[in-house]
Write a protein that holds these residues in place. Structure first.
Motif, mmCIF file in Angstrom:
data_model
loop_
_atom_site.group_PDB
_atom_site.id
_atom_site.type_symbol
_atom_site.label_atom_id
_atom_site.label_comp_id
_atom_site.label_asym_id
_atom_site.label_seq_id
_atom_site.Cartn_x
_atom_site.Cartn_y
_atom_site.Cartn_z
ATOM 1 N N ASP A 67 33.478 48.068 39.524
ATOM 2 C CA ASP A 67 33.632 49.142 40.490
ATOM 3 C C ASP A 67 35.097 49.437 40.863
ATOM 4 N N ARG A 68 35.602 50.177 40.379
ATOM 5 C CA ARG A 68 37.095 50.313 40.525
ATOM 6 C C ARG A 68 37.471 50.587 42.086
ATOM 7 N N ARG A 69 36.797 50.977 43.197
ATOM 8 C CA ARG A 69 37.159 51.093 44.374
ATOM 9 C C ARG A 69 37.372 49.559 45.153
ATOM 10 N N ALA A 70 36.619 48.606 44.551
ATOM 11 C CA ALA A 70 36.394 47.190 45.159
ATOM 12 C C ALA A 70 37.267 46.244 44.747
ATOM 13 N N HIS A 71 37.759 45.316 45.613
ATOM 14 C CA HIS A 71 38.495 44.195 45.217
ATOM 15 C C HIS A 71 37.458 42.907 45.368
ATOM 16 N N LEU A 72 37.776 41.915 44.426
ATOM 17 C CA LEU A 72 37.137 40.716 44.743
ATOM 18 C C LEU A 72 38.184 39.540 45.468
ATOM 19 N N VAL A 73 37.862 38.855 46.352
ATOM 20 C CA VAL A 73 38.858 37.948 46.880
ATOM 21 C C VAL A 73 38.557 36.701 46.334
ATOM 22 N N TYR A 74 39.810 35.902 45.881
ATOM 23 C CA TYR A 74 39.514 34.773 45.357
ATOM 24 C C TYR A 74 40.525 33.844 46.193
ATOM 25 N N LEU A 75 40.085 32.516 46.452
ATOM 26 C CA LEU A 75 41.275 31.511 46.862
ATOM 27 C C LEU A 75 41.981 31.166 45.986
ATOM 28 N N THR A 76 43.356 30.562 46.605
ATOM 29 C CA THR A 76 44.239 30.135 45.344
ATOM 30 C C THR A 76 44.038 28.525 45.530
ATOM 31 N N GLU A 77 44.698 28.125 44.492
ATOM 32 C CA GLU A 77 44.750 26.497 44.329
ATOM 33 C C GLU A 77 45.099 25.811 45.982
ATOM 34 N N HIS A 78 46.031 26.560 46.250
ATOM 35 C CA HIS A 78 46.724 25.914 47.850
ATOM 36 C C HIS A 78 45.533 25.910 48.724
ATOM 37 N N ALA A 79 44.836 27.187 48.844
ATOM 38 C CA ALA A 79 43.604 26.893 49.719
ATOM 39 C C ALA A 79 42.604 25.919 49.464
ATOM 40 N N TRP A 80 42.367 25.820 48.275
ATOM 41 C CA TRP A 80 41.151 24.921 47.807
ATOM 42 C C TRP A 80 41.806 23.676 48.373
ATOM 43 N N SER A 81 43.214 23.282 48.024
ATOM 44 C CA SER A 81 43.680 21.990 48.259
ATOM 45 C C SER A 81 43.740 21.701 49.655
ATOM 46 N N LEU A 98 34.844 31.308 52.427
ATOM 47 C CA LEU A 98 35.379 31.348 51.111
ATOM 48 C C LEU A 98 35.065 30.065 50.305
ATOM 49 N N TRP A 99 35.283 29.054 51.085
ATOM 50 C CA TRP A 99 35.015 27.712 50.546
ATOM 51 C C TRP A 99 33.467 27.539 50.067
ATOM 52 N N GLN A 100 32.749 28.208 50.899
ATOM 53 C CA GLN A 100 31.109 28.148 50.682
ATOM 54 C C GLN A 100 31.012 29.108 49.237
ATOM 55 N N GLN A 101 31.723 30.278 49.307
ATOM 56 C CA GLN A 101 31.613 31.001 48.095
ATOM 57 C C GLN A 101 32.499 32.124 47.987
ATOM 58 N N ASP A 102 33.140 32.019 46.933
ATOM 59 C CA ASP A 102 34.535 32.817 46.353
ATOM 60 C C ASP A 102 34.024 34.184 45.632
ATOM 61 N N GLY A 103 35.080 34.832 45.466
ATOM 62 C CA GLY A 103 34.831 36.192 44.463
ATOM 63 C C GLY A 103 33.861 37.233 45.371
ATOM 64 N N LEU A 104 34.116 37.240 46.467
ATOM 65 C CA LEU A 104 33.299 38.410 46.884
ATOM 66 C C LEU A 104 34.251 39.730 47.421
ATOM 67 N N THR A 105 33.553 40.905 47.637
ATOM 68 C CA THR A 105 34.301 42.115 47.972
ATOM 69 C C THR A 105 34.854 42.185 49.422
ATOM 70 N N GLN A 106 35.532 42.900 49.872
ATOM 71 C CA GLN A 106 35.914 42.946 51.317
ATOM 72 C C GLN A 106 34.885 43.263 52.092
ATOM 73 N N THR A 107 33.903 44.092 51.794
ATOM 74 C CA THR A 107 32.922 44.604 52.609
ATOM 75 C C THR A 107 31.892 43.298 52.619
ATOM 76 N N GLU A 108 31.643 42.557 51.530
ATOM 77 C CA GLU A 108 30.697 41.461 51.680
ATOM 78 C C GLU A 108 31.334 40.238 52.578
ATOM 79 N N LEU A 109 32.504 40.209 52.492
ATOM 80 C CA LEU A 109 33.002 39.109 53.319
ATOM 81 C C LEU A 109 33.114 39.502 54.616
ATOM 82 N N SER A 110 33.185 41.112 55.013
ATOM 83 C CA SER A 110 33.237 41.552 56.441
ATOM 84 C C SER A 110 31.823 41.278 56.758
ATOM 85 N N GLU A 111 30.779 41.403 56.232
ATOM 86 C CA GLU A 111 29.470 41.307 56.592
ATOM 87 C C GLU A 111 29.026 39.630 56.889
ATOM 88 N N LYS A 112 29.704 39.021 56.002
ATOM 89 C CA LYS A 112 29.268 37.542 56.261
ATOM 90 C C LYS A 112 29.843 36.880 57.456
#
Lengths: 147, 147
Positions: free
Chosen positions: A86-100, A43-57
């Motif tokens: 897409d109302r089925r999907a969620h996008l995953v974003y890091l918090t400020e804390h995670a970035w820090s 996620l540090w490399q790329q933010d805002g993925l769906t769970q499925t995309e994150l699962s594949e990566k």
DNA sequence: AAGATTTTGACAGTATGCTGATTATCAGTA
DNA sequence: TACTGATAATCAGCATACTGTCAAAATCTT
């Protein structure tokens, strides 16, 4: 006769076990586990993925990553936002804390890895990486934002 | 920046994951899992160990091996007998059924391992074994019946 | 012998990792 | 538009794997 101690499958499991233990010990003070660190690193490399995309990566099972993200959200590392199209999907974003945490955790991960692989030379490590890639098998390649 | 895809820890986890999946697929028809096969392979070498001894040999946690042996006993692969000198301990013995599986499973394990490591040469494999041993770390050596 | 320490195995609790089923939603088609 | 199939995520269930705790039993110490 099957000499399990010489089996690459067994040795792989035990080497992995030790790497996990070493790394766990260091990152537990951040309330992180090795797979959680992997998710962070992706996620540090790329933010805002769906769970499925994150699962594949990350090559973490869809159902596994669900609970994993739950726990990381509970630790205030990330949040799920609704997907705009897409109302089925969620996008995953890091918090400020995670970035820090990125600089400190990156440094720590390098340190632990160096300690873990202290018995190997640089060329050993490069060879090992290639062999592990081979064993890992061929995977689909995913488009990256910056090719 | 932390390139997780190049990290030996991450690659180890993924190579292990694939090996586990390949092997699982093959031995699931025997109602076995990879760690259960490991336990079998150690017991084929030597029978009648206590759970603690087996835990040390297999490098499987004491508490983990408890449940593992439970499930294997339920599958009629082994039985626990009381230790003649130590009333706290159990001795683990394979059943006839477990012994009868040895030839077939040994052959199958070799086949799967060959398929798993098909991308590596013989010298690659030997190098890999040594590097994984190194990563696995130094362990106490245990006395074997036939030294 | 009596008390302290260690050891053996069990249990509870938590986190991964998988399979299979289910729900909600999207997308293509008759 | 209604039907069909595919997809996103969740849930239940199971098997590892670890920590910490505990009771029973063995062993060491005094």
């Amino acid at each position: 006769m099957y000499d399990i101690e010489k089996s690459i499958g067994f040795l792989l499991a035990k080497a992995h076990q030790r790497g996990w233990a070493l790394f766990s010990e260091e990152i537990s003070r951040f309330d992180l586990t090795p797979p959680q660190f992997s998710v962070l690193a992706f996620l540090w490399q790329q933010d805002g993925l769906t769970q499925t995309e994150l699962s594949e990566k990350t090559q973490i099972d869809r159902t596994t990553i669900g609970g994993l993200l739950d726990r990381m959200a509970r630790s205030n590392l990330l949040e799920r936002r609704p997907h705009p199209q897409d109302r089925r999907a969620h996008l995953v974003y890091l918090t400020e804390h995670a970035w820090s945490l990125e600089p400190e955790l990156t440094c720590l991960a390098h340190e632990v890895l160096d300690r873990f692989t202290a018995g190997l030379s640089e060329s050993d490590k490069q060879q090992l990486r290639q062999m592990l890639e081979t064993l890992r098998g061929e995977r689909k390649t995913y488009a990256t934002t910056a090719a």
